[in-house]
Design a protein around this motif. Structure first.
Motif, PDB file in Angstrom:
ATOM      1  N   ILE A  85      50.873  21.622  27.767  1.00 12.16           N
ATOM      2  CA  ILE A  85      49.645  22.355  28.047  1.00 12.16           C
ATOM      3  C   ILE A  85      48.852  22.321  26.751  1.00 12.16           C
ATOM      4  O   ILE A  85      49.331  22.757  25.701  1.00 12.16           O
ATOM      5  CB  ILE A  85      49.916  23.804  28.479  1.00 12.16           C
ATOM      6  CG1 ILE A  85      50.721  23.823  29.767  1.00 12.16           C
ATOM      7  CG2 ILE A  85      48.599  24.560  28.654  1.00 12.16           C
ATOM      8  CD1 ILE A  85      51.119  25.210  30.223  1.00 12.16           C
ATOM      9  N   ILE A  86      47.647  21.763  26.829  1.00 14.05           N
ATOM     10  CA  ILE A  86      46.787  21.639  25.654  1.00 14.05           C
ATOM     11  C   ILE A  86      45.725  22.731  25.707  1.00 14.05           C
ATOM     12  O   ILE A  86      45.045  22.893  26.716  1.00 14.05           O
ATOM     13  CB  ILE A  86      46.129  20.247  25.591  1.00 14.05           C
ATOM     14  CG1 ILE A  86      47.211  19.182  25.400  1.00 14.05           C
ATOM     15  CG2 ILE A  86      45.083  20.196  24.479  1.00 14.05           C
ATOM     16  CD1 ILE A  86      46.684  17.759  25.362  1.00 14.05           C
ATOM     17  N   GLN A 128      39.433  25.857  26.668  1.00 13.78           N
ATOM     18  CA  GLN A 128      39.935  25.157  27.846  1.00 13.78           C
ATOM     19  C   GLN A 128      41.446  25.031  27.778  1.00 13.78           C
ATOM     20  O   GLN A 128      42.031  24.938  26.704  1.00 13.78           O
ATOM     21  CB  GLN A 128      39.315  23.768  27.951  1.00 13.78           C
ATOM     22  CG  GLN A 128      37.830  23.773  28.185  1.00 13.78           C
ATOM     23  CD  GLN A 128      37.276  22.352  28.203  1.00 13.78           C
ATOM     24  OE1 GLN A 128      37.655  21.508  27.387  1.00 13.78           O
ATOM     25  NE2 GLN A 128      36.386  22.103  29.142  1.00 13.78           N
ATOM     26  N   VAL A 129      42.071  25.020  28.971  1.00 12.95           N
ATOM     27  CA  VAL A 129      43.508  24.838  29.094  1.00 12.95           C
ATOM     28  C   VAL A 129      43.725  23.636  30.004  1.00 12.95           C
ATOM     29  O   VAL A 129      43.282  23.634  31.152  1.00 12.95           O
ATOM     30  CB  VAL A 129      44.184  26.098  29.681  1.00 12.95           C
ATOM     31  CG1 VAL A 129      45.675  25.873  29.862  1.00 12.95           C
ATOM     32  CG2 VAL A 129      43.925  27.298  28.783  1.00 12.95           C
ATOM     33  N   LYS A 130      44.384  22.607  29.485  1.00 13.10           N
ATOM     34  CA  LYS A 130      44.586  21.369  30.231  1.00 13.10           C
ATOM     35  C   LYS A 130      46.073  21.084  30.324  1.00 13.10           C
ATOM     36  O   LYS A 130      46.762  21.076  29.324  1.00 13.10           O
ATOM     37  CB  LYS A 130      43.861  20.218  29.550  1.00 13.10           C
ATOM     38  CG  LYS A 130      42.351  20.450  29.481  1.00 13.10           C
ATOM     39  CD  LYS A 130      41.670  19.336  28.724  1.00 13.10           C
ATOM     40  CE  LYS A 130      40.174  19.535  28.698  1.00 13.10           C
ATOM     41  NZ  LYS A 130      39.531  19.198  29.942  1.00 13.10           N
ATOM     42  N   ARG A 131      46.540  20.818  31.545  1.00  8.38           N
ATOM     43  CA  ARG A 131      47.958  20.561  31.793  1.00  8.38           C
ATOM     44  C   ARG A 131      48.176  19.105  32.151  1.00  8.38           C
ATOM     45  O   ARG A 131      47.352  18.509  32.839  1.00  8.38           O
ATOM     46  CB  ARG A 131      48.444  21.438  32.932  1.00  8.38           C
ATOM     47  CG  ARG A 131      48.426  22.902  32.600  1.00  8.38           C
ATOM     48  CD  ARG A 131      48.607  23.759  33.867  1.00  8.38           C
ATOM     49  NE  ARG A 131      48.620  25.156  33.528  1.00  8.38           N
ATOM     50  CZ  ARG A 131      47.531  25.878  33.309  1.00  8.38           C
ATOM     51  NH1 ARG A 131      46.343  25.335  33.406  1.00  8.38           N
ATOM     52  NH2 ARG A 131      47.629  27.153  32.990  1.00  8.38           N
ATOM     53  N   ILE A 139      49.190  22.508  21.127  1.00 11.62           N
ATOM     54  CA  ILE A 139      49.829  21.819  22.253  1.00 11.62           C
ATOM     55  C   ILE A 139      51.164  22.508  22.513  1.00 11.62           C
ATOM     56  O   ILE A 139      52.018  22.578  21.634  1.00 11.62           O
ATOM     57  CB  ILE A 139      50.048  20.330  21.969  1.00 11.62           C
ATOM     58  CG1 ILE A 139      48.704  19.639  21.693  1.00 11.62           C
ATOM     59  CG2 ILE A 139      50.771  19.666  23.141  1.00 11.62           C
ATOM     60  CD1 ILE A 139      48.821  18.167  21.349  1.00 11.62           C
ATOM     61  N   PHE A 140      51.319  23.036  23.733  1.00 13.96           N
ATOM     62  CA  PHE A 140      52.539  23.707  24.151  1.00 13.96           C
ATOM     63  C   PHE A 140      53.422  22.684  24.861  1.00 13.96           C
ATOM     64  O   PHE A 140      53.020  22.132  25.881  1.00 13.96           O
ATOM     65  CB  PHE A 140      52.218  24.867  25.103  1.00 13.96           C
ATOM     66  CG  PHE A 140      51.551  26.035  24.430  1.00 13.96           C
ATOM     67  CD1 PHE A 140      52.226  27.241  24.286  1.00 13.96           C
ATOM     68  CD2 PHE A 140      50.250  25.938  23.946  1.00 13.96           C
ATOM     69  CE1 PHE A 140      51.609  28.328  23.664  1.00 13.96           C
ATOM     70  CE2 PHE A 140      49.627  27.013  23.327  1.00 13.96           C
ATOM     71  CZ  PHE A 140      50.315  28.210  23.187  1.00 13.96           C
ATOM     72  N   PHE A 141      54.623  22.445  24.333  1.00 13.30           N
ATOM     73  CA  PHE A 141      55.587  21.538  24.943  1.00 13.30           C
ATOM     74  C   PHE A 141      56.491  22.346  25.865  1.00 13.30           C
ATOM     75  O   PHE A 141      57.163  23.285  25.418  1.00 13.30           O
ATOM     76  CB  PHE A 141      56.429  20.842  23.871  1.00 13.30           C
ATOM     77  CG  PHE A 141      55.663  19.804  23.112  1.00 13.30           C
ATOM     78  CD1 PHE A 141      55.752  18.469  23.450  1.00 13.30           C
ATOM     79  CD2 PHE A 141      54.824  20.165  22.068  1.00 13.30           C
ATOM     80  CE1 PHE A 141      55.030  17.509  22.775  1.00 13.30           C
ATOM     81  CE2 PHE A 141      54.091  19.218  21.379  1.00 13.30           C
ATOM     82  CZ  PHE A 141      54.191  17.886  21.726  1.00 13.30           C
TER      83      PHE A 141
END
Length: 181
Positions: free
Chosen positions: A68-69, A75-78, A112-114
């Protein structure tokens, strides 16, 4: 203690349905370069130091990872990233199979969430306990070994073990303050 405050909490909570078959992240070291990552090695994907950066940068992520960026605009982009240098000018995010990846300018990325793979356990927390305050006031707490360096980014393992996030790559340009403890 809470890992995330404000809107970042919502982003982590929303990420729960994104359990995927992505491989867990691992650390790989070359003999001449110490690695400042937080996960114990497995036989899967590798983190290795990016060319041209200090050894603690570890910005190259090998393999496929569900992420998840978060952008600096909110903005949140998956999606999925593959074999990516997190410090490149552009991050290619695959949101749907069969479609061209979205090209997100690296200078717009906050973190960036891994995500953890389905059934995977939280990584071993190592390093100093820190609280990161982003320029927009949002916060995240966790453990980091490489936050004190002067590299453009660093990794944090969330302190909250209830989250579906294995680790977070934080871009230093989006950080207002880092507090230890």
């Amino acid at each position: 203690s809470s890992v995330v405050a404000h809107a970042v909490t919502a982003a982590v909570a929303v990420s729960a349905p994104f359990r995927s078959a992505a491989v867990p992240v691992q650390v790989a070291a070359t003999p001449a370069m110490p690695v400042a990552n937080h996960l114990r090695p497995t036989d899967d994907a590798l983190f290795v130091a990016g060319a041209g950066f200090a050894p603690s940068a570890n910005s190259f992520v090998e393999g496929e990872h569900r992420v998840i960026i978060h952008t600096i605009e909110g903005q949140v982009k998956r999606g999925t990233i593959r074999d990516a240098d997190l410090l490149e000018d552009v991050i290619s995010l695959e949101q749907q199979s069969g479609f061209a990846p979205e090209r997100i300018p690296g200078k717009r990325v906050k973190a960036i969430f891994f995500m953890l793979a389905a059934g995977a356990r939280q990584p071993q927390a190592e390093g100093s306990k820190i609280r990161v305050t982003f320029n927009d006031g949002r916060q995240v707490a966790g453990f980091s070994q490489d936050f004190k360096g002067h590299t453009p980014g660093f990794f944090v393992v969330p302190a909250d073990t209830r989250t579906n996030t294995a680790r977070i790559f934080i871009y230093r340009s989006s950080v207002q303050a880092v507090a230890e403890g």
